[in-house]
Every structure is written in C-alpha cells, then in structure tokens.
Design an enzyme around this catalytic site. Structure first.
Site, PDB file in Angstrom:
ATOM      1  N   GLU A   1     -17.147   5.156   2.458  1.00 46.91           N
ATOM      2  CA  GLU A   1     -16.332   4.384   1.500  1.00 46.91           C
ATOM      3  C   GLU A   1     -17.206   3.622   0.516  1.00 46.91           C
ATOM      4  O   GLU A   1     -16.779   3.328  -0.601  1.00 46.91           O
ATOM      5  CB  GLU A   1     -15.366   3.462   2.252  1.00 46.91           C
ATOM      6  CG  GLU A   1     -14.417   4.298   3.099  1.00 46.91           C
ATOM      7  CD  GLU A   1     -13.051   3.696   3.309  1.00 46.91           C
ATOM      8  OE1 GLU A   1     -12.845   2.535   2.946  1.00 46.91           O
ATOM      9  OE2 GLU A   1     -12.182   4.413   3.844  1.00 46.91           O
TER      10      GLU A   1
ATOM     11  N   CYS B   1      -5.332  12.652   9.402  1.00 46.84           N
ATOM     12  CA  CYS B   1      -6.127  11.590  10.031  1.00 46.84           C
ATOM     13  C   CYS B   1      -6.324  12.005  11.484  1.00 46.84           C
ATOM     14  O   CYS B   1      -5.342  12.251  12.201  1.00 46.84           O
ATOM     15  CB  CYS B   1      -5.364  10.269   9.952  1.00 46.84           C
ATOM     16  SG  CYS B   1      -6.194   8.906  10.782  1.00 46.84           S
ATOM     17  N   ASN B   2      -7.573  12.094  11.901  1.00 44.99           N
ATOM     18  CA  ASN B   2      -7.854  12.511  13.276  1.00 44.99           C
ATOM     19  C   ASN B   2      -7.354  11.482  14.282  1.00 44.99           C
ATOM     20  O   ASN B   2      -6.848  11.830  15.340  1.00 44.99           O
ATOM     21  CB  ASN B   2      -9.358  12.694  13.468  1.00 44.99           C
ATOM     22  CG  ASN B   2      -9.861  13.947  12.794  1.00 44.99           C
ATOM     23  OD1 ASN B   2      -9.991  14.990  13.416  1.00 44.99           O
ATOM     24  ND2 ASN B   2     -10.118  13.868  11.502  1.00 44.99           N
ATOM     25  N   THR B   3      -7.510  10.210  13.936  1.00 46.24           N
ATOM     26  CA  THR B   3      -7.128   9.152  14.866  1.00 46.24           C
ATOM     27  C   THR B   3      -5.620   9.214  15.137  1.00 46.24           C
ATOM     28  O   THR B   3      -5.187   9.156  16.287  1.00 46.24           O
ATOM     29  CB  THR B   3      -7.524   7.780  14.272  1.00 46.24           C
ATOM     30  OG1 THR B   3      -8.921   7.815  13.973  1.00 46.24           O
ATOM     31  CG2 THR B   3      -7.232   6.653  15.225  1.00 46.24           C
TER      32      THR B   3
ATOM     33  N   ASP C   1      -2.916   9.444   5.589  1.00 44.65           N
ATOM     34  CA  ASP C   1      -4.124   9.045   6.318  1.00 44.65           C
ATOM     35  C   ASP C   1      -4.152   7.523   6.383  1.00 44.65           C
ATOM     36  O   ASP C   1      -3.416   6.842   5.656  1.00 44.65           O
ATOM     37  CB  ASP C   1      -5.365   9.561   5.572  1.00 44.65           C
ATOM     38  CG  ASP C   1      -6.665   9.141   6.258  1.00 44.65           C
ATOM     39  OD1 ASP C   1      -6.724   9.186   7.500  1.00 44.65           O
ATOM     40  OD2 ASP C   1      -7.619   8.769   5.557  1.00 44.65           O
TER      41      ASP C   1
ATOM     42  N   TYR D   1      -8.012   2.631  11.300  1.00 47.47           N
ATOM     43  CA  TYR D   1      -7.163   2.804  12.481  1.00 47.47           C
ATOM     44  C   TYR D   1      -8.041   3.057  13.719  1.00 47.47           C
ATOM     45  O   TYR D   1      -7.616   2.834  14.838  1.00 47.47           O
ATOM     46  CB  TYR D   1      -6.252   4.027  12.314  1.00 47.47           C
ATOM     47  CG  TYR D   1      -5.052   3.856  11.417  1.00 47.47           C
ATOM     48  CD1 TYR D   1      -4.893   2.758  10.568  1.00 47.47           C
ATOM     49  CD2 TYR D   1      -4.047   4.831  11.429  1.00 47.47           C
ATOM     50  CE1 TYR D   1      -3.769   2.645   9.758  1.00 47.47           C
ATOM     51  CE2 TYR D   1      -2.922   4.720  10.625  1.00 47.47           C
ATOM     52  CZ  TYR D   1      -2.791   3.627   9.788  1.00 47.47           C
ATOM     53  OH  TYR D   1      -1.679   3.523   9.002  1.00 47.47           O
ATOM     54  N   GLY D   2      -9.246   3.551  13.455  1.00 50.78           N
ATOM     55  CA  GLY D   2     -10.102   4.065  14.534  1.00 50.78           C
ATOM     56  C   GLY D   2     -10.487   3.049  15.586  1.00 50.78           C
ATOM     57  O   GLY D   2     -10.893   3.409  16.684  1.00 50.78           O
TER      58      GLY D   2
ATOM     59  N   THR E   1     -11.711  12.371   9.089  1.00 47.38           N
ATOM     60  CA  THR E   1     -11.515  12.917   7.744  1.00 47.38           C
ATOM     61  C   THR E   1     -12.584  12.493   6.734  1.00 47.38           C
ATOM     62  O   THR E   1     -12.752  13.135   5.709  1.00 47.38           O
ATOM     63  CB  THR E   1     -10.126  12.503   7.222  1.00 47.38           C
ATOM     64  OG1 THR E   1      -9.978  11.098   7.430  1.00 47.38           O
ATOM     65  CG2 THR E   1      -9.040  13.244   7.960  1.00 47.38           C
ATOM     66  N   HIS E   2     -13.308  11.412   7.042  1.00 49.74           N
ATOM     67  CA  HIS E   2     -14.379  10.992   6.126  1.00 49.74           C
ATOM     68  C   HIS E   2     -15.625  11.867   6.248  1.00 49.74           C
ATOM     69  O   HIS E   2     -16.415  11.965   5.321  1.00 49.74           O
ATOM     70  CB  HIS E   2     -14.802   9.552   6.425  1.00 49.74           C
ATOM     71  CG  HIS E   2     -13.849   8.498   5.968  1.00 49.74           C
ATOM     72  ND1 HIS E   2     -12.583   8.372   6.476  1.00 49.74           N
ATOM     73  CD2 HIS E   2     -13.991   7.509   5.046  1.00 49.74           C
ATOM     74  CE1 HIS E   2     -11.985   7.338   5.902  1.00 49.74           C
ATOM     75  NE2 HIS E   2     -12.813   6.799   5.026  1.00 49.74           N
TER      76      HIS E   2
HETATM   77  N1  DGL Z   1      -9.074   8.691   8.783  1.00 49.72           N
HETATM   78  C1  DGL Z   1      -9.586   8.282  10.066  1.00 49.72           C
HETATM   79  C2  DGL Z   1      -9.782   9.495  10.950  1.00 49.72           C
HETATM   80  O1  DGL Z   1      -9.769  10.634  10.513  1.00 49.72           O
HETATM   81  C3  DGL Z   1     -10.872   7.504   9.919  1.00 49.72           C
HETATM   82  C4  DGL Z   1     -10.717   6.123   9.333  1.00 49.72           C
HETATM   83  C5  DGL Z   1     -10.048   5.124  10.263  1.00 49.72           C
HETATM   84  O2  DGL Z   1     -10.668   4.676  11.266  1.00 49.72           O
HETATM   85  O3  DGL Z   1      -8.927   4.789  10.012  1.00 49.72           O
HETATM   86  O4  DGL Z   1      -9.944   9.349  12.136  1.00 49.72           O
END
Ligand code: DGL
Length: 274
Positions: free
Chosen positions: A155, A76-78, A13, A45-46, A188-189
C-alpha cells in the site's frame, strides 16, 4: 442480450488488494460490468476475529444486493478463508472465493508435493488452503507463513524496494529451507510483489496467483448459467463502478496503477448502514 446477463458482477475486498483480482477478470472477460467495493475504512481484515470478518462481509453483501449483481467474487483471501462458508447462503447469486481455485491449481501442479502458502494471519490460521490442498492431493505437505508486513509495504507503493526484498528474504527463509516447488500468493496484495518473490524464491518455484483461476471459474459459472455479457462497444470506464468506505482519492490513484487504465472516481459510502 438478456437483462440478467447485462447486470454487473460484484467484486469486493477489504481494501485495495482485490484490484489484482479485478485486473484478472477484466483481462479474461472484458465485457463484464463490475461493481467493486473496497472496505478502505476497516482494512486490514487479516488481523481481525472471525466474528468481525463475518459481520463486515454480511454488510458488504447487503450493499452489493442493492446493485443487483448477477454474481459475486470475494476478492479477498481472508474473507474467502474465514467467512465465505458462513455467509454463502445469504445471497441468491453465485458467490466465488479465491481460496478454492488457488488451492486446486497448486495441488495439481506441485511435482515434489511441497507447497508453500503465504497470506495474512487470519488466512494462515484458518488452515483452509492446507485443508483443500491435502484433500485434492493427499501426498502434499503444506508449509504456511503469515507475512503481515507485505500489505502495508504494497500500500506504500514499495513494490520494488530493497526494504521489501529484505523483508521477503526473512519471511521466505523457512519456505525455501522446506524446499517448496509451488508457492501460493494467498493474499490479494501479494501478486504486486511477484518480481521480488520471484527473485527471492528463484526461477524454479511456481508462483500461484489464485486470481487467475478465480477469473476462469467466474467465466465458467457465468457461461454455464447463460449470464455472460456480450460486447456492446462501451468504454471501459462506463463498465466499472468503484465504491469505498474511506479515502476515495487514494483508492483512485492505486486503482489506476494496478488496472493500468483510467478509472472513474470511487464513491465513498457508509457501509455501516447496510
Ligand atoms: N485483502 C486481504 C487478503 O487477501 C489482505 C488485506 C487485509 O488484511 O485485509 O487476505
């Protein structure tokens, strides 16, 4: 047990959030060994461009190759929304993202065909959740909302806090007005804000955590390839290894609170080398 099935599953992630996906894998297939990488130096990453996310993902895949993983979960969805298609042929092991499994369950479970998707700006901009949902359920209307403040609130540990509740009320307003009966927690958060989302959206809205279906898909994939690991009586902390690109102590505390058991110290690596 053959040697290949004894190999770990790689889970990664942009930072801490993927631990909610790891938690689901541990719950469903507890005998698997897992190598987790959290890119804590470069999160979030978003809000980054597609090219940057693809570049980071390639480096992480190179790192996981060195751990000889037998499968990879993009927790990680992004990354799943923005980079998975572009990088999936760079590895010769099965690679599973969280978007498809989450979209699948929402597409088939909505009754009024109104589905809400919340995620980072990148995930929402990619349009991938909408695309998959509409492909599986052409009657579905998808309402997407980026909720960039959720990641820092999680976080910070403000999982149950009046500030988080008022931010949630503001973000959810248009999804409530649209009358969605299903809401994908597409970051994921967000499962860590489940009780706040439940309170704000009401008991009748189905909250979908893509992590659950992702773990089901991982199990099926390993089974099908005869790669499921058998129980060997080892301690949990011997089965899991954690790597981060920064702030390993903070990661350790967070991992413990999400996973609910003692975790071995995370090792800091220089991901730029991969
Ligand atoms: N883990 C990222 C997601 O699931 C969220 C955090 C990020 O922006 O990196 O999209």
């Amino acid at each position: 047990m053959n040697k290949r099935s004894d190999a770990p599953v790689g889970v990664f992630d942009s930072g801490l959030g993927g631990l909610t996906v790891m938690r689901e894998i541990v719950r469903q297939i507890p005998d698997e060994r897992i190598v987790y990488f959290g890119d804590t130096a470069r999160v979030p990453y978003g809000s980054k461009s597609r090219a940057t996310i693809i570049h980071y993902t390639e480096q992480i895949l190179n790192f996981l190759k060195t751990k000889e993983v037998k499968a990879i979960v993009v927790a990680c969805n992004t990354v799943s929304a923005y980079a998975l298609e572009a990088v999936k042929d760079r590895v010769d092991v099965p690679i599973i993202g969280v978007v498809k499994p989450g979209a699948r369950v929402a597409a088939v479970s909505t009754k009024n065909h109104k589905v809400g998707v919340i995620g980072t700006e990148a995930t929402v901009d990619s349009g991938l959740y909408s695309e998959y949902i509409r492909h599986l359920n052409p009657k579905a209307e998808v309402f997407s909302k980026a909720c960039p403040l959720f990641v820092p609130l999680v976080e910070e540990g403000w999982w149950h806090d009046e500030i988080t509740t008022s931010v949630t009320e503001r973000y959810m307003k248009e999804l409530k007005e649209a009358g969605v009966d299903t809401l994908i927690m597409g970051c994921t958060h967000y499962p860590l804000l489940r009780s706040t989302l439940r309170e704000v959206m009401g008991p009748e809205v189905n909250l979908v955590n893509p992590a659950y279906e992702t773990a089901v898909e991982l199990r099926r994939t390993l089974e099908w390839r005869d790669l499921l690991r058998e129980e060997d009586g080892s301690e949990k902390c011997d089965r899991y290894r954690f790597y981060v690109s920064d702030a390993s102590e903070r990661f350790g505390r967070f991992a413990q609170s999400v996973l609910g058991f003692d975790v071995p110290a995370a090792e800091k690596i220089n991901i730029e080398e991969f």
